[in-house]
Design a protein around this motif. Structure first.
Motif, PDB file in Angstrom:
ATOM      1  N   ILE A 124       0.830  -1.205   0.000  1.00 37.94           N
ATOM      2  CA  ILE A 124       0.000   0.000   0.000  1.00 37.94           C
ATOM      3  C   ILE A 124       0.866   1.257   0.000  1.00 37.94           C
ATOM      4  N   LEU A 125       1.968   1.227   0.730  1.00 43.41           N
ATOM      5  CA  LEU A 125       2.868   2.380   0.755  1.00 43.41           C
ATOM      6  C   LEU A 125       3.485   2.609  -0.623  1.00 43.41           C
ATOM      7  N   LYS A 126       3.761   1.531  -1.349  1.00 43.87           N
ATOM      8  CA  LYS A 126       4.294   1.670  -2.709  1.00 43.87           C
ATOM      9  C   LYS A 126       3.259   2.289  -3.650  1.00 43.87           C
ATOM     10  N   CYS A 127       1.979   2.127  -3.313  1.00 47.26           N
ATOM     11  CA  CYS A 127       0.908   2.701  -4.134  1.00 47.26           C
ATOM     12  C   CYS A 127       0.717   4.192  -3.866  1.00 47.26           C
ATOM     13  N   GLY A 128       1.517   4.763  -2.976  1.00 45.16           N
ATOM     14  CA  GLY A 128       1.447   6.205  -2.732  1.00 45.16           C
ATOM     15  C   GLY A 128       0.685   6.611  -1.497  1.00 45.16           C
ATOM     16  N   HIS A 129       0.216   5.652  -0.706  1.00 46.13           N
ATOM     17  CA  HIS A 129      -0.504   5.985   0.520  1.00 46.13           C
ATOM     18  C   HIS A 129       0.477   6.285   1.654  1.00 46.13           C
ATOM     19  N   GLN A 130      -0.007   7.005   2.655  1.00 46.77           N
ATOM     20  CA  GLN A 130       0.771   7.312   3.843  1.00 46.77           C
ATOM     21  C   GLN A 130       0.102   6.678   5.049  1.00 46.77           C
ATOM     22  N   GLN A 131       0.921   6.098   5.931  1.00 46.66           N
ATOM     23  CA  GLN A 131       0.380   5.446   7.120  1.00 46.66           C
ATOM     24  C   GLN A 131       0.068   6.475   8.196  1.00 46.66           C
ATOM     25  N   SER A 132      -1.102   6.379   8.786  1.00 48.39           N
ATOM     26  CA  SER A 132      -1.517   7.325   9.812  1.00 48.39           C
ATOM     27  C   SER A 132      -0.696   7.139  11.081  1.00 48.39           C
ATOM     28  N   HIS A 133      -0.371   8.246  11.750  1.00 50.17           N
ATOM     29  CA  HIS A 133       0.377   8.174  13.003  1.00 50.17           C
ATOM     30  C   HIS A 133      -0.551   7.889  14.184  1.00 50.17           C
ATOM     31  N   SER A 134      -1.812   8.238  14.068  1.00 52.96           N
ATOM     32  CA  SER A 134      -2.759   8.026  15.163  1.00 52.96           C
ATOM     33  C   SER A 134      -3.324   6.608  15.168  1.00 52.96           C
ATOM     34  N   ASP A 135      -3.388   5.982  14.001  1.00 45.82           N
ATOM     35  CA  ASP A 135      -3.863   4.605  13.875  1.00 45.82           C
ATOM     36  C   ASP A 135      -3.083   3.952  12.752  1.00 45.82           C
ATOM     37  N   MET A 137      -3.219   1.221  11.411  1.00 39.35           N
ATOM     38  CA  MET A 137      -3.992   0.376  10.490  1.00 39.35           C
ATOM     39  C   MET A 137      -4.688   1.208   9.406  1.00 39.35           C
ATOM     40  N   MET A 138      -4.490   2.524   9.419  1.00 38.17           N
ATOM     41  CA  MET A 138      -5.166   3.410   8.467  1.00 38.17           C
ATOM     42  C   MET A 138      -4.140   4.033   7.523  1.00 38.17           C
ATOM     43  N   PHE A 139      -4.492   4.076   6.233  1.00 36.36           N
ATOM     44  CA  PHE A 139      -3.621   4.626   5.198  1.00 36.36           C
ATOM     45  C   PHE A 139      -4.402   5.680   4.417  1.00 36.36           C
ATOM     46  N   LEU A 140      -3.727   6.794   4.120  1.00 40.97           N
ATOM     47  CA  LEU A 140      -4.379   7.902   3.435  1.00 40.97           C
ATOM     48  C   LEU A 140      -3.589   8.291   2.193  1.00 40.97           C
ATOM     49  N   LYS A 141      -4.313   8.741   1.170  1.00 41.03           N
ATOM     50  CA  LYS A 141      -3.672   9.241  -0.042  1.00 41.03           C
ATOM     51  C   LYS A 141      -4.376  10.514  -0.480  1.00 41.03           C
ATOM     52  N   HIS A 142      -3.617  11.602  -0.520  1.00 37.77           N
ATOM     53  CA  HIS A 142      -4.161  12.897  -0.912  1.00 37.77           C
ATOM     54  C   HIS A 142      -3.936  13.110  -2.403  1.00 37.77           C
ATOM     55  N   GLY A 143      -5.002  13.474  -3.093  1.00 37.18           N
ATOM     56  CA  GLY A 143      -4.926  13.741  -4.518  1.00 37.18           C
ATOM     57  C   GLY A 143      -5.071  15.214  -4.821  1.00 37.18           C
ATOM     58  N   LYS A 144      -5.321  15.524  -6.068  1.00 41.48           N
ATOM     59  CA  LYS A 144      -5.481  16.912  -6.489  1.00 41.48           C
ATOM     60  C   LYS A 144      -6.864  17.424  -6.080  1.00 41.48           C
ATOM     61  N   GLU A 145      -6.948  18.741  -5.930  1.00 40.43           N
ATOM     62  CA  GLU A 145      -8.215  19.407  -5.620  1.00 40.43           C
ATOM     63  C   GLU A 145      -8.864  18.835  -4.357  1.00 40.43           C
ATOM     64  N   ASP A 146      -8.037  18.655  -3.307  1.00 35.54           N
ATOM     65  CA  ASP A 146      -8.522  18.197  -2.001  1.00 35.54           C
ATOM     66  C   ASP A 146      -9.184  16.823  -2.048  1.00 35.54           C
ATOM     67  N   LYS A 147      -8.766  16.008  -2.999  1.00 36.14           N
ATOM     68  CA  LYS A 147      -9.280  14.650  -3.063  1.00 36.14           C
ATOM     69  C   LYS A 147      -8.580  13.781  -2.017  1.00 36.14           C
ATOM     70  N   LEU A 148      -9.332  12.832  -1.443  1.00 38.31           N
ATOM     71  CA  LEU A 148      -8.777  12.002  -0.382  1.00 38.31           C
ATOM     72  C   LEU A 148      -9.334  10.588  -0.485  1.00 38.31           C
ATOM     73  N   ALA A 149      -8.439   9.608  -0.358  1.00 38.21           N
ATOM     74  CA  ALA A 149      -8.822   8.194  -0.316  1.00 38.21           C
ATOM     75  C   ALA A 149      -8.236   7.589   0.954  1.00 38.21           C
ATOM     76  N   ILE A 150      -9.088   6.883   1.716  1.00 38.33           N
ATOM     77  CA  ILE A 150      -8.674   6.315   2.997  1.00 38.33           C
ATOM     78  C   ILE A 150      -8.911   4.818   2.971  1.00 38.33           C
ATOM     79  N   LEU A 151      -7.938   4.067   3.465  1.00 35.70           N
ATOM     80  CA  LEU A 151      -8.034   2.617   3.598  1.00 35.70           C
ATOM     81  C   LEU A 151      -7.735   2.253   5.043  1.00 35.70           C
ATOM     82  N   ILE A 152      -8.574   1.411   5.633  1.00 32.19           N
ATOM     83  CA  ILE A 152      -8.340   0.994   7.020  1.00 32.19           C
ATOM     84  C   ILE A 152      -8.518  -0.516   7.113  1.00 32.19           C
ATOM     85  N   VAL A 153      -7.675  -1.166   7.913  1.00 35.30           N
ATOM     86  CA  VAL A 153      -7.613  -2.620   7.990  1.00 35.30           C
ATOM     87  C   VAL A 153      -8.066  -3.097   9.365  1.00 35.30           C
ATOM     88  N   TYR A 154      -8.939  -4.107   9.377  1.00 31.56           N
ATOM     89  CA  TYR A 154      -9.359  -4.754  10.622  1.00 31.56           C
ATOM     90  C   TYR A 154      -9.207  -6.254  10.425  1.00 31.56           C
TER      91      TYR A 154
END
Length: 249
Positions: A124-135, A137-154
């Protein structure tokens, strides 16, 4: 380490036998800390994080998708050097004194959950996501124009959420399985979910859309309510945009 076969009977929605399954599992009591395993951990997201994301999805009308990773614990790469006896029934196919060297994780290995999540996180990190420091298990990817994609694992379940629909779709042909060619087994799972939903109407926590950005917190205590030791029982709950996200008593 020793190993064993675990046999299961998978049943259909009507209770009849669907198929028989067998899987090879490790005898965990034969593992020794510091020799054939080091760290053990299970990838479990904080429920508070999930509830906050559900509240955001309800208020911002973000798409939300849930994925299940099949045989997740078999995908992990082992860092430790581990050896296993031949599987029962296959002893005669091995030369005397020969054993198996494990390259991949196995069911019930103490390090299997950590091994699978480590491999998944690297991908997932190779796909450009960043791992959250607060959790973690959560990965975030910021795109253009305030776009956001979030992935979380349970454990082996994944939730995809955000306003970057293109990124979410791309991330899903990458991590999903059997979406384009489902068979009878997968349709039975769908029917099982629908049966549960039909028999459980109105149960659960409602996440609704509310026209405000408030973060609210409530707390209370019974002030030495215990007659035995005069201790108090306290509780609290917090709301984000009108939806319950944390609670404890």
């Amino acid at each position: 380490m020793g190993c064993k076969w675990v046999f299961m009977v998978k049943r259909k929605a009507d209770g009849s036998i669907g198929r028989f399954k067998a899987r090879l599992a490790d005898k965990v009591f034969t593992q020794t800390y510091g020799i054939d395993y080091q760290e053990t951990s299970t990838p479990v997201a904080k429920m508070n994080s999930i509830w906050v994301l559900l509240s955001l999805a309800a208020n911002l009308e973000w798409p939300l998708q849930q994925l299940d990773v099949k045989s997740a614990f078999l995908h992990g790469d082992l860092e430790e050097e581990a050896y296993m006896n031949p599987p029962p029934g296959f002893e005669n196919t091995f030369e005397r004194g020969r054993v198996c060297k494990l390259k991949k994780s196995l069911y019930e290995l103490k390090q299997s959950p950590r091994a699978w999540f480590d491999r998944f996180a690297r991908f997932i990190l190779k796909c450009g996501h960043q791992q959250s420091h607060s959790d973690h298990m959560m990965f975030l990817k910021h795109g253009k124009e305030d776009k956001l994609a979030i992935l979380i694992v349970y454990v082996n379940d994944i939730i995809l959420i955000g306003n970057d629909r293109d990124e979410i779709e791309d991330l899903r042909g990458v991590v999903s399985q059997f979406m384009h060619s489902p068979n009878v087994e997968h349709m039975e799972v769908v029917f099982r979910i629908l049966k549960y939903l039909k028999t459980s109407p109105g149960k659960g926590i409602l996440f609704s859309k509310n026209n405000h950005l408030w973060v609210e917190a409530y707390t209370d205590a019974d002030w030495a309510g215990s007659f035995a030791d005069r201790k108090s029982a306290s509780d609290y709950c917090t709301f984000v945009r009108g939806n319950l996200v944390t609670r404890k008593s």
